[in-house]
Design a protein around this motif. Structure first.
Motif, PDB file in Angstrom:
ATOM      1  N   TYR A 236       0.817  -1.114  -0.150  1.00 43.30           N
ATOM      2  CA  TYR A 236       0.062  -0.156  -0.006  1.00 43.30           C
ATOM      3  C   TYR A 236       0.785   1.258   0.051  1.00 43.30           C
ATOM      4  CZ  TYR A 236      -4.397  -2.637   1.082  1.00 43.30           C
ATOM      5  OH  TYR A 236      -5.409  -3.556   0.804  1.00 43.30           O
ATOM      6  N   VAL A 237       1.941   1.446  -0.896  1.00 41.50           N
ATOM      7  CA  VAL A 237       2.634   2.256  -0.950  1.00 41.50           C
ATOM      8  C   VAL A 237       1.908   3.793  -1.416  1.00 41.50           C
ATOM      9  CG1 VAL A 237       4.740   3.452  -2.133  1.00 41.50           C
ATOM     10  CG2 VAL A 237       4.762   1.264  -1.660  1.00 41.50           C
ATOM     11  N   ASN A 238       2.032   4.786  -0.519  1.00 39.68           N
ATOM     12  CA  ASN A 238       1.305   5.966  -0.719  1.00 39.68           C
ATOM     13  C   ASN A 238      -0.248   5.737  -0.746  1.00 39.68           C
ATOM     14  OD1 ASN A 238       3.537   7.873  -0.856  1.00 39.68           O
ATOM     15  ND2 ASN A 238       3.837   7.376  -2.957  1.00 39.68           N
ATOM     16  N   ASP A 239      -0.594   4.761   0.070  1.00 42.90           N
ATOM     17  CA  ASP A 239      -1.991   4.304   0.084  1.00 42.90           C
ATOM     18  C   ASP A 239      -2.595   3.990  -1.385  1.00 42.90           C
ATOM     19  OD1 ASP A 239      -2.013   4.821   2.981  1.00 42.90           O
ATOM     20  OD2 ASP A 239      -2.363   6.966   2.569  1.00 42.90           O
ATOM     21  N   ARG A 240      -1.858   3.317  -2.002  1.00 47.56           N
ATOM     22  CA  ARG A 240      -2.228   2.891  -3.381  1.00 47.56           C
ATOM     23  C   ARG A 240      -1.755   1.533  -3.665  1.00 47.56           C
ATOM     24  NH1 ARG A 240      -0.650   5.248  -9.474  1.00 47.56           N
ATOM     25  NH2 ARG A 240      -2.059   3.595 -10.575  1.00 47.56           N
ATOM     26  N   PRO A 241      -2.604   0.348  -3.217  1.00 50.62           N
ATOM     27  CA  PRO A 241      -2.491  -0.927  -3.433  1.00 50.62           C
ATOM     28  C   PRO A 241      -2.029  -1.107  -4.887  1.00 50.62           C
ATOM     29  CG  PRO A 241      -4.368  -0.460  -2.164  1.00 50.62           C
ATOM     30  CD  PRO A 241      -4.156   0.496  -2.997  1.00 50.62           C
ATOM     31  N   ARG A 242      -0.677  -1.651  -4.985  1.00 51.60           N
ATOM     32  CA  ARG A 242      -0.220  -2.289  -6.240  1.00 51.60           C
ATOM     33  C   ARG A 242       0.671  -3.466  -6.000  1.00 51.60           C
ATOM     34  NH1 ARG A 242       2.034   3.207  -9.009  1.00 51.60           N
ATOM     35  NH2 ARG A 242       2.538   3.684  -7.061  1.00 51.60           N
ATOM     36  N   VAL A 243       0.922  -4.146  -7.212  1.00 50.06           N
ATOM     37  CA  VAL A 243       1.890  -5.375  -6.819  1.00 50.06           C
ATOM     38  C   VAL A 243       3.424  -4.797  -7.152  1.00 50.06           C
ATOM     39  CG1 VAL A 243       2.518  -7.402  -8.042  1.00 50.06           C
ATOM     40  CG2 VAL A 243       0.325  -6.922  -7.606  1.00 50.06           C
ATOM     41  N   TYR A 244       4.129  -5.330  -6.271  1.00 50.70           N
ATOM     42  CA  TYR A 244       5.717  -5.103  -6.396  1.00 50.70           C
ATOM     43  C   TYR A 244       6.574  -6.307  -6.635  1.00 50.70           C
ATOM     44  CZ  TYR A 244       4.784  -0.278  -5.008  1.00 50.70           C
ATOM     45  OH  TYR A 244       4.395   1.065  -5.108  1.00 50.70           O
ATOM     46  N   LEU A 245       7.629  -6.096  -7.064  1.00 52.70           N
ATOM     47  CA  LEU A 245       8.647  -7.391  -7.052  1.00 52.70           C
ATOM     48  C   LEU A 245       9.661  -6.976  -6.099  1.00 52.70           C
ATOM     49  CD1 LEU A 245       8.807  -9.974  -8.916  1.00 52.70           C
ATOM     50  CD2 LEU A 245      10.388  -8.656 -10.218  1.00 52.70           C
ATOM     51  N   PHE A 246      10.250  -7.825  -5.258  1.00 53.49           N
ATOM     52  CA  PHE A 246      11.403  -7.664  -4.430  1.00 53.49           C
ATOM     53  C   PHE A 246      12.258  -8.515  -4.802  1.00 53.49           C
ATOM     54  CE2 PHE A 246      13.973  -8.032  -0.735  1.00 53.49           C
ATOM     55  CZ  PHE A 246      13.763  -6.953   0.084  1.00 53.49           C
ATOM     56  N   ASN A 247      13.521  -8.176  -4.829  1.00 58.01           N
ATOM     57  CA  ASN A 247      14.830  -8.891  -5.338  1.00 58.01           C
ATOM     58  C   ASN A 247      15.480  -9.328  -4.069  1.00 58.01           C
ATOM     59  OD1 ASN A 247      17.439  -9.685  -6.126  1.00 58.01           O
ATOM     60  ND2 ASN A 247      16.826  -9.007  -8.280  1.00 58.01           N
ATOM     61  N   LEU A 248      15.470 -10.531  -3.607  1.00 57.05           N
ATOM     62  CA  LEU A 248      16.312 -10.945  -2.399  1.00 57.05           C
ATOM     63  C   LEU A 248      17.760 -10.837  -2.547  1.00 57.05           C
ATOM     64  CD1 LEU A 248      14.110 -13.992  -1.645  1.00 57.05           C
ATOM     65  CD2 LEU A 248      14.273 -12.137  -0.060  1.00 57.05           C
ATOM     66  N   THR A 250      19.354  -8.232  -4.311  1.00 60.26           N
ATOM     67  CA  THR A 250      19.693  -6.820  -4.306  1.00 60.26           C
ATOM     68  C   THR A 250      18.971  -5.991  -2.968  1.00 60.26           C
ATOM     69  OG1 THR A 250      18.254  -6.187  -5.625  1.00 60.26           O
ATOM     70  CG2 THR A 250      20.568  -6.852  -6.511  1.00 60.26           C
ATOM     71  N   GLY A 251      17.914  -6.527  -2.678  1.00 60.50           N
ATOM     72  CA  GLY A 251      16.971  -5.701  -1.639  1.00 60.50           C
ATOM     73  C   GLY A 251      16.376  -4.804  -2.399  1.00 60.50           C
ATOM     74  N   GLN A 252      16.251  -4.615  -3.744  1.00 57.19           N
ATOM     75  CA  GLN A 252      15.581  -3.761  -4.058  1.00 57.19           C
ATOM     76  C   GLN A 252      14.056  -4.118  -4.752  1.00 57.19           C
ATOM     77  OE1 GLN A 252      16.636  -0.561  -4.546  1.00 57.19           O
ATOM     78  NE2 GLN A 252      18.851  -0.854  -3.649  1.00 57.19           N
ATOM     79  N   GLN A 253      13.332  -3.192  -5.078  1.00 59.85           N
ATOM     80  CA  GLN A 253      12.042  -3.522  -5.230  1.00 59.85           C
ATOM     81  C   GLN A 253      11.434  -2.429  -6.383  1.00 59.85           C
ATOM     82  OE1 GLN A 253      12.229  -1.998  -2.290  1.00 59.85           O
ATOM     83  NE2 GLN A 253      12.073  -0.024  -3.129  1.00 59.85           N
ATOM     84  N   ARG A 254      10.491  -2.977  -6.989  1.00 62.16           N
ATOM     85  CA  ARG A 254       9.846  -2.185  -8.313  1.00 62.16           C
ATOM     86  C   ARG A 254       8.312  -2.445  -8.322  1.00 62.16           C
ATOM     87  NH1 ARG A 254       9.559  -5.025 -13.406  1.00 62.16           N
ATOM     88  NH2 ARG A 254      10.984  -6.964 -13.280  1.00 62.16           N
ATOM     89  N   ILE A 255       7.761  -1.701  -8.958  1.00 61.38           N
ATOM     90  CA  ILE A 255       6.408  -1.752  -9.444  1.00 61.38           C
ATOM     91  C   ILE A 255       6.370  -2.714 -10.439  1.00 61.38           C
ATOM     92  CG2 ILE A 255       4.074  -0.780 -10.290  1.00 61.38           C
ATOM     93  CD1 ILE A 255       5.139   1.871  -9.063  1.00 61.38           C
ATOM     94  N   LEU A 256       5.299  -3.760 -10.360  1.00 53.49           N
ATOM     95  CA  LEU A 256       5.092  -4.932 -11.365  1.00 53.49           C
ATOM     96  C   LEU A 256       3.803  -4.290 -12.417  1.00 53.49           C
ATOM     97  CD1 LEU A 256       6.507  -7.190 -12.558  1.00 53.49           C
ATOM     98  CD2 LEU A 256       5.124  -8.522 -10.978  1.00 53.49           C
ATOM     99  N   GLY A 257       3.951  -3.503 -13.385  1.00 58.88           N
ATOM    100  CA  GLY A 257       2.738  -3.424 -14.310  1.00 58.88           C
ATOM    101  C   GLY A 257       2.157  -2.078 -13.522  1.00 58.88           C
ATOM    102  N   ASP A 258       2.295  -1.011 -13.947  1.00 58.58           N
ATOM    103  CA  ASP A 258       1.827   0.223 -13.287  1.00 58.58           C
ATOM    104  C   ASP A 258       0.413   0.326 -13.973  1.00 58.58           C
ATOM    105  OD1 ASP A 258       1.357   2.423 -11.843  1.00 58.58           O
ATOM    106  OD2 ASP A 258       2.975   3.586 -12.692  1.00 58.58           O
ATOM    107  N   PHE A 259      -0.634  -0.279 -13.261  1.00 57.30           N
ATOM    108  CA  PHE A 259      -2.072  -0.234 -13.876  1.00 57.30           C
ATOM    109  C   PHE A 259      -2.548   1.221 -13.364  1.00 57.30           C
ATOM    110  CE2 PHE A 259      -0.578  -4.886 -14.141  1.00 57.30           C
ATOM    111  CZ  PHE A 259      -1.192  -5.004 -15.290  1.00 57.30           C
ATOM    112  N   SER A 260      -3.734   1.483 -14.263  1.00 56.84           N
ATOM    113  CA  SER A 260      -4.547   2.528 -13.482  1.00 56.84           C
ATOM    114  C   SER A 260      -5.444   2.231 -12.380  1.00 56.84           C
ATOM    115  CB  SER A 260      -5.310   3.358 -14.548  1.00 56.84           C
ATOM    116  OG  SER A 260      -6.220   2.103 -15.026  1.00 56.84           O
ATOM    117  N   GLY A 261      -5.690   0.817 -12.355  1.00 48.73           N
ATOM    118  CA  GLY A 261      -6.671   0.442 -11.216  1.00 48.73           C
ATOM    119  C   GLY A 261      -5.783  -0.189 -10.175  1.00 48.73           C
ATOM    120  N   ILE A 262      -6.200  -0.774  -9.202  1.00 54.23           N
ATOM    121  CA  ILE A 262      -5.386  -1.530  -8.249  1.00 54.23           C
ATOM    122  C   ILE A 262      -5.072  -2.991  -8.496  1.00 54.23           C
ATOM    123  CG2 ILE A 262      -5.883  -2.602  -5.727  1.00 54.23           C
ATOM    124  CD1 ILE A 262      -7.811  -0.285  -4.985  1.00 54.23           C
TER     125      ILE A 262
END
Length: 453
Positions: A236-248, A250-262
């Motif tokens: 719920y980053v910035n109160d906007r639920p979205r799917v993220y990918l966490f890389n074990l 590197t410890g980094q994460q990124r949004i997976l498919g930046d959709f207009s909806g949740i």
């Protein structure tokens, strides 16, 4: 957008969660662990796995008559840790009856062990950073397996012990073990009305738990990649639920498919190259698949209903999901490319959270009908069986060999939330041997890894 974790935390995770290669039974390197085969200590052949009695106990038979096996003391210090972990691994399956022994002799006293009723015996010892173990068939006097492990530090001792347990399980039952694996989960602290939920990972038995996110943002539904050190989850980053990918790694994460909806309810494809998920659209949700390399998105359903919780079959050809297109949530199966879907659940109540067994033989699910229950059915909808029930049971996930399920069990809360608990438990796919995994915080949303990579 603010990162889920700081760059400093990501650097720490990168250094502590480096990937490790999968073990082979020959000479192999697994992180800092080296595995080397040992020849038989006696004249009998050590490589004849098909010798009479070498591995003739089936899983079904072991459920009714747990296999008596002698586990000796591997010594003090690291040896004591290995003894305890191997004993716990095998005992907790419900398939083995461990007989302890103080003998440290490399030559088993087969007559004595036969008198105890043992079918197998382990001999082993630890010297510095080296562990030697041998598995013997008590009835034939043959060595079934012999392996030496070299490790670089005490932090790898438990992992070596899990490897030994995996070898014993496979050689005795004829199926791959699942002890050298991890479980991703949601660690929950604070008040039930305003909890802090962080992404976490632990060994399959609850040891070596690590928090991966800071708790600033709520996280839900972690899902391990079947082939890499990645976890897909909803945040719920910035109160906007979205799917993220966490890389074990590197410890980094990124949004997976930046959709207009949740976006929510992610699940990896069997080859790990894409993630299927649900995306809201008005009052409903559709199922999409996102390619990890290119980021391209493809819509698979457009029923006008709530289509959610998609999960691939082991061969990647089909997807099971939950949908209320027929009036209430039921389970449906469609081609992995989308198109027409057919319903497979017809029991009372609603069905949710389907997950396909790695064996392909059953689909686990949660059923809500008055209360919560978790069960399995064949992919064609036949043979439905309830495994466990509770105030809330959810998030089923299979171990790599498909024999055991982990799930979340929650209790009812009293006034002000008192008495509420949330834990991860495991149960055999036949419905026996339900056990709790100890965690230092409340836990939910488990996802079992395919290996401890």
């Amino acid at each position: 957008m603010r990162s889920i974790i700081s760059d400093q935390d990501a650097d720490i995770l990168r250094d502590t969660l480096m990937p490790r290669r999968t073990m082979l039974y020959g000479c192999a390197a697994v992180g800092g662990i080296m595995a080397t085969p040992l020849s038989s200590a006696f004249a009998q052949t050590a490589s004849n796995a098909n010798a009479p009695g070498a591995a003739e106990i089936t899983v079904d038979r072991a459920r009714n008559e747990p296999i008596p096996i002698v586990i000796p003391s591997f010594g003090s210090g690291n040896g004591a840790t290995i003894t305890q972990v191997v004993t716990d691994d095998l005992s907790n399956t419900g398939l083995f009856r461990v007989i302890s022994s103080t003998s440290s002799s490399a030559t088993p006293d087969f007559a004595s062990y036969k008198a105890m009723g043992a079918h197998a015996v382990v001999t082993g010892n630890v010297s510095g950073g080296r562990v030697e173990f041998r598995l013997w068939n008590t009835l034939t006097g043959q060595q079934i397996q012999g392996t030496a492990y070299s490790f670089s530090g005490s932090s790898e001792v438990r992992r070596v012990a899990h490897m030994i347990s995996d070898v014993i399980y496979e050689r005795m039952l004829g199926e791959k073990g699942y002890f050298n694996t991890r479980i991703a989960y949601v660690s929950q602290t604070g008040r039930r009305s305003n909890p802090t939920k962080r992404l976490a990972v632990m060994d399959y038995d609850g040891a070596n738990s690590r928090l991966l996110t800071s708790g600033k943002w709520l996280v839900l539904t972690p899902r391990f990649s079947p082939v890499s050190n990645q976890i897909a989850f909803m945040s719920y980053v910035n109160d906007r639920p979205r799917v993220y990918l966490f890389n074990l790694q590197t410890g980094q994460q990124r949004i997976l498919g930046d959709f207009s909806g949740i976006s929510f309810a992610p699940r990896f494809s069997p080859d790990g190259r894409s993630v299927v998920m649900s995306v809201t659209r008005g009052a409903g949700s559709d199922i999409y698949v996102v390619d990890l390399a290119s980021g391209s998105k493809r819509q698979l359903t457009s029923s006008g209903a709530i289509d959610t919780s998609p999960c691939y079959s082991p061969d990647g050809s089909q997807i099971v999901f939950s949908s209320d297109r027929g009036g209430k949530q039921q389970l449906y199966i469609m081609s992995a490319s989308g198109g027409g879907a057919h319903r497979i659940s017809y029991g009372s109540g609603s069905y949710a959270s389907p997950v396909w067994s790695p064996r392909g033989d059953v689909i686990a699910f949660v059923r809500i009908s008055g209360g919560f229950s978790m069960g399995v059915m064949a992919p064609d909808g036949t043979g439905e069986r309830i495994l466990t029930q509770g105030f809330t049971v959810e998030s089923p996930t299979f171990c790599p060999n498909g024999r055991v399920l982990a799930f979340c069990n929650q209790s009812a809360a009293g006034a002000g939330g008192a008495g509420f608990s949330s834990s991860v438990r495991t149960i055999d796919v036949t419905g026996f041997n339900e056990r709790a995994i100890h965690t230092s915080t409340m836990a939910s949303g488990p996802s079992w890894s395919s290996s401890n990579t």
